[in-house]
Design an enzyme around this catalytic site. Structure first.
Site, PDB file in Angstrom:
ATOM      1  CG  ASP A  29      -1.963  -1.071   1.205  1.00  0.00           C
ATOM      2  OD1 ASP A  29      -1.987  -1.855   0.236  1.00  0.00           O
ATOM      3  OD2 ASP A  29      -2.768  -1.133   2.155  1.00  0.00           O
ATOM      4  CG  ASP A  61     -13.072  -2.283   0.080  1.00  0.00           C
ATOM      5  OD1 ASP A  61     -12.574  -3.396  -0.149  1.00  0.00           O
ATOM      6  OD2 ASP A  61     -12.697  -1.239  -0.475  1.00  0.00           O
TER       7      ASP A  61
END
Length: 236
Positions: free
Chosen positions: A8, A127
């Protein structure tokens, strides 16, 4: 089952967040490409990349770091974070990214995503917070159930669905097996588990489902609670 080590990227650095909160970022490397090489040496085949700044901004924000990772590594790569239009999809694919992840736009505009899946290699990111779809870098929760969104993409041509339990992401509290299986069953598409992976027991439990196609590993590697070499050997 494929294991996807994750990088990330925030402000050009490799970080991990807790529950998606940007101010929780812990820096693990100032040179994310070095991590890609490390994963390659451990036996990875794929890499999961996220442009965190892009996820919040709705447009690419870490292109230079991503380019460098692509140049230095032979891994297959999937990338998400702020991809909202066809131009951005093409830009990343032209860079050599193998497939792109569409998240917020997948909840807001399924028809666009289905159109893109006819032309490009697309992964949908679902998500969820308490079973409901989270969007805009997890800053907002919609009124749609994650399983309903998964059903929307059945037989759509989308390559895979990544499902993240936001409440577990970056917590090392164990992957949400039931949630992952529910998404796989609702969609009929290869489903990749994300969020909360702690150790080799999570990998074994996902393998035991016989339905989960992949798992994203982040903090468990960075904090040393999962031996990736052992995990890769288990899934081969």
């Amino acid at each position: 089952m494929i294991i996807y080590p994750a990088i990330d990227i925030k402000d050009g650095k490799a970080v991990r967040l807790t529950k998606g909160l940007m101010d929780s970022a812990k820096i693990y490397s100032n040179e994310p490409w070095e991590l890609a090489k490390k994963f390659e040496s451990l036996g990875a085949k794929w890499l999961h990349l996220v442009d965190l700044n892009g996820a919040f901004a709705g447009e690419p924000k870490n292109l230079e770091a991503i380019k460098k990772i692509r140049e230095k590594s032979k891994l297959h790569m999937q990338l998400g974070g702020g991809i909202r239009d066809e131009e951005t999809i093409k830009r990343y694919l032209d860079l050599g990214i193998d497939r792109v992840i569409l998240g917020s736009i997948a909840a807001k505009n399924p028809e666009f995503v289905k159109d893109m899946a006819k032309k490009y290699r697309i992964v949908v990111g679902i998500d969820a917070i308490d079973g409901y779809v989270a969007v805009e870098g997890w800053a907002k929760t919609s009124t749609m159930k994650a399983t309903e969104l998964a059903k929307e993409y059945a037989k759509s041509g989308v390559e895979a669905i990544i499902c993240t339990d936001v409440s577990r992401d970056g917590t090392l509290s164990g992957v949400n097996i039931d949630f992952t299986v529910s998404i796989a069953k609702a969609s009929g598409i290869d489903t990749i588990a994300s969020g909360g992976v702690r150790d080799i027991n999570d990998i074994k439990a996902l393998l035991d489902t016989k339905i989960v196609a992949g798992v994203i590993v982040g903090k468990a590697f960075y904090e040393g609670t999962l031996d990736l070499k052992e995990a890769f050997a288990l899934v081969e």
